[in-house]
Design an enzyme around this catalytic site. Structure first.
Site, PDB file in Angstrom:
ATOM      1  N   ASN A  10       0.876  -1.176   0.000  1.00 50.62           N
ATOM      2  CA  ASN A  10       0.000   0.000   0.000  1.00 50.62           C
ATOM      3  C   ASN A  10       0.913   1.226   0.000  1.00 50.62           C
ATOM      4  O   ASN A  10       1.563   1.504   0.996  1.00 50.62           O
ATOM      5  CB  ASN A  10      -0.882  -0.052   1.254  1.00 50.62           C
ATOM      6  CG  ASN A  10      -1.703   1.211   1.443  1.00 50.62           C
ATOM      7  OD1 ASN A  10      -1.733   2.084   0.567  1.00 50.62           O
ATOM      8  ND2 ASN A  10      -2.368   1.313   2.592  1.00 50.62           N
ATOM      9  N   LYS A  12       0.116   4.274  -0.094  1.00 53.01           N
ATOM     10  CA  LYS A  12      -0.497   5.433   0.590  1.00 53.01           C
ATOM     11  C   LYS A  12      -0.312   6.712  -0.244  1.00 53.01           C
ATOM     12  O   LYS A  12      -0.301   6.635  -1.466  1.00 53.01           O
ATOM     13  CB  LYS A  12       0.059   5.555   2.013  1.00 53.01           C
ATOM     14  CG  LYS A  12      -0.093   4.237   2.782  1.00 53.01           C
ATOM     15  CD  LYS A  12       0.110   4.363   4.267  1.00 53.01           C
ATOM     16  CE  LYS A  12      -0.085   2.992   4.923  1.00 53.01           C
ATOM     17  NZ  LYS A  12       0.015   3.014   6.366  1.00 53.01           N
ATOM     18  N   HIS A  97      -9.435   0.852   5.186  1.00 51.10           N
ATOM     19  CA  HIS A  97      -8.124   1.004   5.827  1.00 51.10           C
ATOM     20  C   HIS A  97      -8.272   1.860   7.090  1.00 51.10           C
ATOM     21  O   HIS A  97      -9.101   2.781   7.118  1.00 51.10           O
ATOM     22  CB  HIS A  97      -7.133   1.653   4.851  1.00 51.10           C
ATOM     23  CG  HIS A  97      -5.731   1.594   5.370  1.00 51.10           C
ATOM     24  ND1 HIS A  97      -5.236   2.525   6.249  1.00 51.10           N
ATOM     25  CD2 HIS A  97      -4.738   0.696   5.163  1.00 51.10           C
ATOM     26  CE1 HIS A  97      -3.986   2.199   6.561  1.00 51.10           C
ATOM     27  NE2 HIS A  97      -3.662   1.095   5.920  1.00 51.10           N
ATOM     28  N   GLU A  99      -6.618   4.245   8.168  1.00 54.30           N
ATOM     29  CA  GLU A  99      -6.474   5.690   7.944  1.00 54.30           C
ATOM     30  C   GLU A  99      -7.773   6.281   7.387  1.00 54.30           C
ATOM     31  O   GLU A  99      -8.129   7.426   7.665  1.00 54.30           O
ATOM     32  CB  GLU A  99      -5.273   5.951   7.020  1.00 54.30           C
ATOM     33  CG  GLU A  99      -3.964   5.790   7.788  1.00 54.30           C
ATOM     34  CD  GLU A  99      -2.834   5.138   7.013  1.00 54.30           C
ATOM     35  OE1 GLU A  99      -2.819   5.214   5.773  1.00 54.30           O
ATOM     36  OE2 GLU A  99      -1.949   4.542   7.674  1.00 54.30           O
ATOM     37  N   GLU A 169      -5.127  -5.473  10.301  1.00 47.29           N
ATOM     38  CA  GLU A 169      -4.116  -4.447  10.532  1.00 47.29           C
ATOM     39  C   GLU A 169      -4.383  -3.771  11.877  1.00 47.29           C
ATOM     40  O   GLU A 169      -5.173  -2.813  11.943  1.00 47.29           O
ATOM     41  CB  GLU A 169      -4.163  -3.398   9.418  1.00 47.29           C
ATOM     42  CG  GLU A 169      -3.847  -3.939   8.041  1.00 47.29           C
ATOM     43  CD  GLU A 169      -3.269  -2.861   7.122  1.00 47.29           C
ATOM     44  OE1 GLU A 169      -2.170  -3.079   6.594  1.00 47.29           O
ATOM     45  OE2 GLU A 169      -3.896  -1.808   6.950  1.00 47.29           O
ATOM     46  N   GLY A 175       2.688   1.715  11.015  1.00 44.33           N
ATOM     47  CA  GLY A 175       3.638   2.826  10.978  1.00 44.33           C
ATOM     48  C   GLY A 175       4.344   3.087  12.301  1.00 44.33           C
ATOM     49  O   GLY A 175       4.947   4.142  12.490  1.00 44.33           O
ATOM     50  N   SER A 215       3.650  -2.590  10.178  1.00 45.03           N
ATOM     51  CA  SER A 215       5.103  -2.606  10.370  1.00 45.03           C
ATOM     52  C   SER A 215       5.784  -3.892   9.899  1.00 45.03           C
ATOM     53  O   SER A 215       6.738  -4.350  10.515  1.00 45.03           O
ATOM     54  CB  SER A 215       5.459  -2.327  11.829  1.00 45.03           C
ATOM     55  OG  SER A 215       5.046  -1.022  12.184  1.00 45.03           O
TER      56      SER A 215
END
Ligand code: 13P
Length: 252
Positions: A10, A12, A97, A99, A169, A175, A215
């Protein structure tokens, strides 16, 4: 059932067209070398899809989108339709996702609409689920995940397990450099697979691919992939570097 691993990147909101083209090009050999036993997908941002599509069109790399609207066309400012993505060669779309959920307040109802639209148009959704650190600390992990999964799949029917992919996730692992332990990931994947069996049936549950994301690094790959119910990975940061993503693709 033997499930074919999927290694997904991904990208992003990163890169420009020159860097995106180069990265796609650099990943082709690694993906080709693993074509016999795993799938590789990359999901650039929408503006980069045309150049990346051109770059990977004769390769084994699968092109994916980072989100998708449910409608074919219409007054949906800022959105991209399944038809638009298919025209560019996308075969998969990330949906839900963390985010999108946390920064852009996408809720379960919206995620369910996106998922249903993607399926209707023949795009394979990668449905992302994950608990926050707070939920995990309060022992709410399974409750949160069950809620996310059940609401995303309302009124959805699946005949072929290859048509839907789940990505676990954990929000606290995205991250942060803090990968979930393989035990934590395996435990959740088993739980999700059972739940899928409950929502659909056993055949779908045993055939569906459940990816881990958060990660993931070349060094953490082998251990993750050694677990029975981890069928691949969804990689953020480490997917932006050709060398590290190639190593991830080449895990043993
Ligand atoms: P990182 O690999 O950077 O933690 O990102 C994971 C992710 O969000 C993939 O969708």
């Amino acid at each position: 059932m033997k499930r074919r691993p999927l290694i997904a990147g991904n990208w992003k909101m990163h890169l420009d067209s020159v860097k995106a083209r180069q990265l796609a090009q650099d990943l082709i050999p690694a993906a080709a070398a693993r074509a016999g036993n795993c799938d590789v997908m990359i999901a650039p941002s929408p503006t980069l899809l045309p150049v990346v599509s051109e770059e990977v069109k004769d390769s084994v790399i699968i092109l994916g989108a980072q989100n998708v609207c449910w409608a074919t066309q219409g007054a949906f400012t800022g959105e991209t339709s399944p038809a638009m993505l298919l025209e560019l060669g996308c075969r998969m779309a990330i949906i839900g996702h963390s985010e999108r959920r946390h920064i852009f307040a996408e809720d379960d109802r919206l995620i369910n609409k996106r998922l249903s639209g993607a399926l209707e148009h023949g795009l394979i959704p990668i449905l992302c689920l994950g608990e926050t650190l707070e939920s995990r600390q309060q022992d709410q992990t399974f409750k949160v995940l069950e809620g996310q999964l059940r609401s995303a799949l309302i009124n959805i029917s699946i005949k072929n397990p290859a048509k839907l992919i789940i990505a676990y996730e954990p929000v606290w692992a995205i991250g942060t450099g803090q990968t979930a332990t393989t035990e934590q990931a395996q435990e959740v994947h088993v739980f999700l697979r059972q739940l899928i069996g409950d929502i659909f049936d056993k055949t779908i549950a045993s055939g569906i691919r459940i990816l881990y994301g958060g990660s993931v690094k070349p060094e953490t790959m082998a251990a993750l992939m050694s677990r029975e119910d981890i069928d691949g990975v969804l990689v953020g940061g480490a997917a932006l570097d050709a060398e590290s993503f190639s190593k991830i693709i080449n895990y043993s």
